[in-house]
Motif scaffolding. Structure first.
Motif, PDB file in Angstrom:
ATOM      1  N   GLY A 182      26.904  44.146  45.220  1.00  0.00           N
ATOM      2  CA  GLY A 182      28.213  43.536  45.447  1.00  0.00           C
ATOM      3  C   GLY A 182      28.892  44.164  46.634  1.00  0.00           C
ATOM      4  O   GLY A 182      28.326  45.008  47.334  1.00  0.00           O
ATOM      5  N   ASP A 183      30.119  43.744  46.882  1.00  0.00           N
ATOM      6  CA  ASP A 183      30.921  44.317  47.942  1.00  0.00           C
ATOM      7  C   ASP A 183      31.554  45.615  47.448  1.00  0.00           C
ATOM      8  O   ASP A 183      31.394  45.999  46.302  1.00  0.00           O
ATOM      9  CB  ASP A 183      31.993  43.322  48.395  1.00  0.00           C
ATOM     10  N   ASP A 184      32.286  46.258  48.296  1.00  0.00           N
ATOM     11  CA  ASP A 184      32.925  47.528  47.955  1.00  0.00           C
ATOM     12  C   ASP A 184      33.831  47.336  46.740  1.00  0.00           C
ATOM     13  O   ASP A 184      34.782  46.553  46.793  1.00  0.00           O
ATOM     14  CB  ASP A 184      33.767  47.995  49.160  1.00  0.00           C
ATOM     15  N   PRO A 185      33.568  48.012  45.628  1.00  0.00           N
ATOM     16  CA  PRO A 185      34.383  47.821  44.433  1.00  0.00           C
ATOM     17  C   PRO A 185      35.834  48.201  44.636  1.00  0.00           C
ATOM     18  O   PRO A 185      36.729  47.629  44.005  1.00  0.00           O
ATOM     19  CB  PRO A 185      33.712  48.744  43.402  1.00  0.00           C
ATOM     20  N   GLU A 186      36.122  49.164  45.538  1.00  0.00           N
ATOM     21  CA  GLU A 186      37.509  49.525  45.798  1.00  0.00           C
ATOM     22  C   GLU A 186      38.236  48.389  46.503  1.00  0.00           C
ATOM     23  O   GLU A 186      39.394  48.094  46.205  1.00  0.00           O
ATOM     24  CB  GLU A 186      37.567  50.795  46.640  1.00  0.00           C
ATOM     25  N   ASN A 187      37.541  47.729  47.429  1.00  0.00           N
ATOM     26  CA  ASN A 187      38.146  46.577  48.092  1.00  0.00           C
ATOM     27  C   ASN A 187      38.353  45.430  47.116  1.00  0.00           C
ATOM     28  O   ASN A 187      39.349  44.708  47.173  1.00  0.00           O
ATOM     29  CB  ASN A 187      37.273  46.111  49.263  1.00  0.00           C
ATOM     30  N   ASP A 188      37.386  45.230  46.215  1.00  0.00           N
ATOM     31  CA  ASP A 188      37.518  44.182  45.203  1.00  0.00           C
ATOM     32  C   ASP A 188      38.735  44.434  44.330  1.00  0.00           C
ATOM     33  O   ASP A 188      39.494  43.521  44.013  1.00  0.00           O
ATOM     34  CB  ASP A 188      36.263  44.143  44.329  1.00  0.00           C
ATOM     35  N   ALA A 189      38.931  45.698  43.920  1.00  0.00           N
ATOM     36  CA  ALA A 189      40.063  46.042  43.067  1.00  0.00           C
ATOM     37  C   ALA A 189      41.381  45.822  43.797  1.00  0.00           C
ATOM     38  O   ALA A 189      42.353  45.314  43.217  1.00  0.00           O
ATOM     39  CB  ALA A 189      39.942  47.496  42.609  1.00  0.00           C
ATOM     40  N   ALA A 190      41.422  46.199  45.071  1.00  0.00           N
ATOM     41  CA  ALA A 190      42.640  46.013  45.864  1.00  0.00           C
ATOM     42  C   ALA A 190      42.963  44.531  46.028  1.00  0.00           C
ATOM     43  O   ALA A 190      44.130  44.120  45.961  1.00  0.00           O
ATOM     44  CB  ALA A 190      42.476  46.677  47.230  1.00  0.00           C
ATOM     45  N   GLN A 191      41.902  43.733  46.219  1.00  0.00           N
ATOM     46  CA  GLN A 191      42.104  42.299  46.370  1.00  0.00           C
ATOM     47  C   GLN A 191      42.635  41.682  45.083  1.00  0.00           C
ATOM     48  O   GLN A 191      43.558  40.854  45.107  1.00  0.00           O
ATOM     49  CB  GLN A 191      40.790  41.625  46.770  1.00  0.00           C
ATOM     50  N   GLN A 192      42.091  42.097  43.955  1.00  0.00           N
ATOM     51  CA  GLN A 192      42.562  41.579  42.671  1.00  0.00           C
ATOM     52  C   GLN A 192      43.999  41.985  42.407  1.00  0.00           C
ATOM     53  O   GLN A 192      44.789  41.212  41.868  1.00  0.00           O
ATOM     54  CB  GLN A 192      41.652  42.090  41.545  1.00  0.00           C
ATOM     55  N   ALA A 193      44.367  43.200  42.804  1.00  0.00           N
ATOM     56  CA  ALA A 193      45.739  43.667  42.619  1.00  0.00           C
ATOM     57  C   ALA A 193      46.707  42.849  43.478  1.00  0.00           C
ATOM     58  O   ALA A 193      47.813  42.508  43.035  1.00  0.00           O
ATOM     59  CB  ALA A 193      45.841  45.144  42.971  1.00  0.00           C
ATOM     60  N   ALA A 194      46.281  42.537  44.697  1.00  0.00           N
ATOM     61  CA  ALA A 194      47.125  41.743  45.594  1.00  0.00           C
ATOM     62  C   ALA A 194      47.324  40.332  45.046  1.00  0.00           C
ATOM     63  O   ALA A 194      48.424  39.766  45.122  1.00  0.00           O
ATOM     64  CB  ALA A 194      46.499  41.695  46.991  1.00  0.00           C
ATOM     65  N   ILE A 195      46.252  39.759  44.484  1.00  0.00           N
ATOM     66  CA  ILE A 195      46.351  38.420  43.890  1.00  0.00           C
ATOM     67  C   ILE A 195      47.304  38.430  42.708  1.00  0.00           C
ATOM     68  O   ILE A 195      48.156  37.541  42.556  1.00  0.00           O
ATOM     69  CB  ILE A 195      44.957  37.922  43.463  1.00  0.00           C
ATOM     70  N   ALA A 196      47.171  39.447  41.859  1.00  0.00           N
ATOM     71  CA  ALA A 196      48.039  39.558  40.690  1.00  0.00           C
ATOM     72  C   ALA A 196      49.502  39.685  41.109  1.00  0.00           C
ATOM     73  O   ALA A 196      50.400  39.096  40.491  1.00  0.00           O
ATOM     74  CB  ALA A 196      47.627  40.753  39.841  1.00  0.00           C
ATOM     75  N   LYS A 197      49.750  40.458  42.173  1.00  0.00           N
ATOM     76  CA  LYS A 197      51.119  40.639  42.667  1.00  0.00           C
ATOM     77  C   LYS A 197      51.684  39.340  43.200  1.00  0.00           C
ATOM     78  O   LYS A 197      52.861  39.005  42.950  1.00  0.00           O
ATOM     79  CB  LYS A 197      51.133  41.711  43.762  1.00  0.00           C
TER      80      LYS A 197
END
Length: 209
Positions: free
Chosen positions: A129-144
């Motif tokens: 997969g892609d960088d899990p830290e980037n994935d987490a940041a992206q999910q947090a931004a979507i949630a916000k």
């Protein structure tokens, strides 16, 4: 069945569960996990657990009309104790080195690399997969963004003075909701539709009263 090899396989699988996609195919625009990415994570764990894979080429095809070379490789799985897995592990690979000048000589090597890489991925059941830290940041931004839209939309729903105004506002916001991924089935969508239904009911009661 080799108990030591089975235990070593389990240990390696426990240590290496994920390989980040570092390679990029510029022509097609996708990321991939290269053999180097995989071996960087997997080889130290295999060495630590005493596992070795010994390859032996069984068959190499002629280059076909599309420039493809096919290989079949037999792998012997060995433990440092001397135990040998009782079954040969087979892996197939395909490589292509066609270019504007014809067919090059690297198809075989690409086929060997592909066979080795995918055998290791499947043998040890490793995810990519892609960088899990980037994935987490992206999910947090979507949630916000969903949270922000929800708050603004709830305020807007309360400001509608008629059912027609409410329906028109809801329809006008359809593109914005879709762009943000706030679609039927998501939690924010459920909250907004419930609020719109309550506001519509209140407006109807007010109109009838």
């Amino acid at each position: 069945m080799s108990a030591k090899i089975a235990a070593a396989l389990h240990a390696v699988m426990s240590k290496v569960t994920y390989v980040q996609k570092q390679g990029k195919n510029d022509f097609h625009g996708y990321k991939y996990a290269s053999e180097a990415d995989l071996l960087d994570k997997l080889r130290p764990a295999m060495v630590e657990e005493g596992l070795m894979l010994i390859p032996s080429i069984e068959d190499v095809s002629e280059i076909d009309a599309h420039g493809n070379t096919m290989v079949m490789i037999n792998y012997t799985l060995v433990h440092k104790s001397g135990e040998v897995w009782p079954h040969v592990i087979k892996a197939a690979g395909c490589g292509n080195d066609r270019n504007k000048n014809g067919v090059g000589d690297k198809g075989l090597y690409k086929a060997l690399t592909g066979a080795n890489k995918y055998l290791l991925f499947k043998l040890f059941q490793i995810e990519t997969g892609d960088d899990p830290e980037n994935d987490a940041a992206q999910q947090a931004a979507i949630a916000k963004s969903h949270e922000t839209y929800r708050d603004v939309a709830l305020a807007a729903i309360k400001l509608q003075e008629s059912v027609d105004d409410l329906n028109a506002w809801w329809k006008s916001e359809a593109a914005n909701r879709e762009k943000l991924g706030i679609i039927n089935g998501t939690e924010v969508y459920k909250v907004l539709t419930a609020a719109a239904a309550d506001r519509s009911k209140a407006l109807k009661e007010k109109s009838n009263g």
